[in-house]
Design an enzyme around this catalytic site. Sequence first.
Site, PDB file in Angstrom:
ATOM      1  N   MET A  29       0.827  -1.191   0.000  1.00 37.04           N
ATOM      2  CA  MET A  29       0.000   0.000   0.000  1.00 37.04           C
ATOM      3  C   MET A  29       0.871   1.254   0.000  1.00 37.04           C
ATOM      4  O   MET A  29       1.595   1.521   0.954  1.00 37.04           O
ATOM      5  CB  MET A  29      -0.953  -0.018   1.194  1.00 37.04           C
ATOM      6  CG  MET A  29      -1.834  -1.270   1.201  1.00 37.04           C
ATOM      7  SD  MET A  29      -3.049  -1.293   2.527  1.00 37.04           S
ATOM      8  CE  MET A  29      -4.131   0.048   2.013  1.00 37.04           C
ATOM      9  N   SER A  30       0.782   2.007  -1.084  1.00 33.87           N
ATOM     10  CA  SER A  30       1.601   3.204  -1.243  1.00 33.87           C
ATOM     11  C   SER A  30       0.989   4.418  -0.571  1.00 33.87           C
ATOM     12  O   SER A  30       1.642   5.454  -0.454  1.00 33.87           O
ATOM     13  CB  SER A  30       1.779   3.504  -2.730  1.00 33.87           C
ATOM     14  OG  SER A  30       0.525   3.858  -3.302  1.00 33.87           O
ATOM     15  N   VAL A  51      -4.760   5.822  -4.067  1.00 34.99           N
ATOM     16  CA  VAL A  51      -6.084   5.244  -4.222  1.00 34.99           C
ATOM     17  C   VAL A  51      -6.038   3.849  -4.827  1.00 34.99           C
ATOM     18  O   VAL A  51      -6.843   2.970  -4.480  1.00 34.99           O
ATOM     19  CB  VAL A  51      -6.984   6.189  -5.065  1.00 34.99           C
ATOM     20  CG1 VAL A  51      -6.449   6.336  -6.485  1.00 34.99           C
ATOM     21  CG2 VAL A  51      -8.423   5.709  -5.058  1.00 34.99           C
ATOM     22  N   ASP A  52      -5.086   3.594  -5.737  1.00 33.14           N
ATOM     23  CA  ASP A  52      -5.054   2.302  -6.425  1.00 33.14           C
ATOM     24  C   ASP A  52      -4.794   1.141  -5.467  1.00 33.14           C
ATOM     25  O   ASP A  52      -5.530   0.152  -5.454  1.00 33.14           O
ATOM     26  CB  ASP A  52      -3.988   2.318  -7.527  1.00 33.14           C
ATOM     27  CG  ASP A  52      -4.335   3.270  -8.655  1.00 33.14           C
ATOM     28  OD1 ASP A  52      -5.536   3.484  -8.900  1.00 33.14           O
ATOM     29  OD2 ASP A  52      -3.410   3.808  -9.286  1.00 33.14           O
ATOM     30  N   SER A  53      -3.755   1.248  -4.669  1.00 36.81           N
ATOM     31  CA  SER A  53      -3.439   0.154  -3.752  1.00 36.81           C
ATOM     32  C   SER A  53      -4.490   0.032  -2.655  1.00 36.81           C
ATOM     33  O   SER A  53      -4.741  -1.066  -2.144  1.00 36.81           O
ATOM     34  CB  SER A  53      -2.043   0.347  -3.144  1.00 36.81           C
ATOM     35  OG  SER A  53      -1.927   1.602  -2.503  1.00 36.81           O
ATOM     36  N   CYS A  72      12.430  -0.822  -8.854  1.00 33.30           N
ATOM     37  CA  CYS A  72      11.708  -0.855  -7.586  1.00 33.30           C
ATOM     38  C   CYS A  72      10.715  -2.010  -7.568  1.00 33.30           C
ATOM     39  O   CYS A  72      10.592  -2.727  -6.579  1.00 33.30           O
ATOM     40  CB  CYS A  72      10.997   0.471  -7.350  1.00 33.30           C
ATOM     41  SG  CYS A  72      10.227   0.592  -5.721  1.00 33.30           S
ATOM     42  N   GLY A  86      -1.431  -2.567  -6.464  1.00 36.08           N
ATOM     43  CA  GLY A  86      -2.420  -1.790  -7.211  1.00 36.08           C
ATOM     44  C   GLY A  86      -2.022  -1.539  -8.646  1.00 36.08           C
ATOM     45  O   GLY A  86      -2.514  -0.580  -9.260  1.00 36.08           O
ATOM     46  N   CYS A  93      10.412   8.996  -6.945  1.00 35.21           N
ATOM     47  CA  CYS A  93      10.162   9.336  -5.547  1.00 35.21           C
ATOM     48  C   CYS A  93      11.372   9.907  -4.816  1.00 35.21           C
ATOM     49  O   CYS A  93      11.223  10.707  -3.907  1.00 35.21           O
ATOM     50  CB  CYS A  93       9.623   8.114  -4.809  1.00 35.21           C
ATOM     51  SG  CYS A  93      10.731   6.685  -4.792  1.00 35.21           S
TER      52      CYS A  93
END
Length: 351
Positions: free
Chosen positions: A7-8, A11-13, A99, A123, A195
């Site tokens: 989970m980043s 919303v996707d994850s 990554c 995600g 990032c």
Amino acid sequence: MKALIAMSGGVDSSVAAYLMKDCDRVGCTMRLFEDDEEKERRPNSCCSLEDVDDARSVCYRLSIPYYVFNFKDDFEQKIIKKFVDSYRRGMTPNPCIDCNRYMKFEKLFQRAVELDCDLVVTGHYARIDRENGKFRLKKAKDQNKDQSYVLYSLTQEQLAHIRFPLGELTKDEVRLIAEENGFINAKKPDSQDICFVPDGDYASFIERYTDEPLKKGDFLLSTGEKIGTHKGITHYTIGQRKHLGIALGKPIFVVKIDPEHNTVVLGDEDELFSKEAFVEDVNWISGDLPSSSVRCKAKTRYRQKEADAVVYPLTDSSVRLVFDEPVRAITPGQAAVFYDGDIVLGGGVIV
């Protein structure tokens, strides 16, 4: 089944975690930076302290346990140092691919085993199916969000234990699910930047990271004529037109970077087009090495349109990629990925 969900904070994850409700779920976030570095991060980046809080909030709402794993040392060794070294060698790497390869689907897999999880869930917008006993990686339903390009390094063993719940959904559908479930990040913008480069200035980041000033060198034409001085090769990538500081009365582009002689070659746009590339560190997702040439579609940039090509195997891990028609700005360090329709055959790094 027990699933470890990466989970980043986006919303996707978060929606991926929600969709795995038939499993015993465990949420987690990878910590990759020191706090003082994160304070500088721009809002359209990922992996910040705010992202951790958002992921924790979603897990609380889903009533699932949540962990934060410290992978800072591994991230620096496997991702950042490789990124810096590649740029200093005149290449343009894609650290998001590394990554995925070394963090999400290597380190996270190890942690999943430790937690007795059967699955690793992300995600990503991609799909997995199985045919004739082989797992296949496929493009997402939402072609505008498809991320299969950055997943070409996946193996049969990994695909057997991975789930991509968003593969059949569009981005709009994902956001709607998040809104319906009251997720704090339902309208959160997608992350776009690398990032660990807070301001998008790769050259300055490399200079700070190495604590070595960038070396100026010659701008050359393909004829060998010197036409100016560049600021250091890490400022440039193949196909670049802007921020060159050269005025020739016509558009001019970076067509070659020569780290050995510390020169950057400029030329007309037609000099950017070529039909051939050599690709190393190749992974074939089926696990079977081709015994002869492979006709496919291929692309050499994430957002590039696929083009007809033939892959000629050279060794177990290297190929010659030949396009039917010239392709613009084939760049060392970027990934070449091979497709058969929606199916990802494999890929590797352009050299």
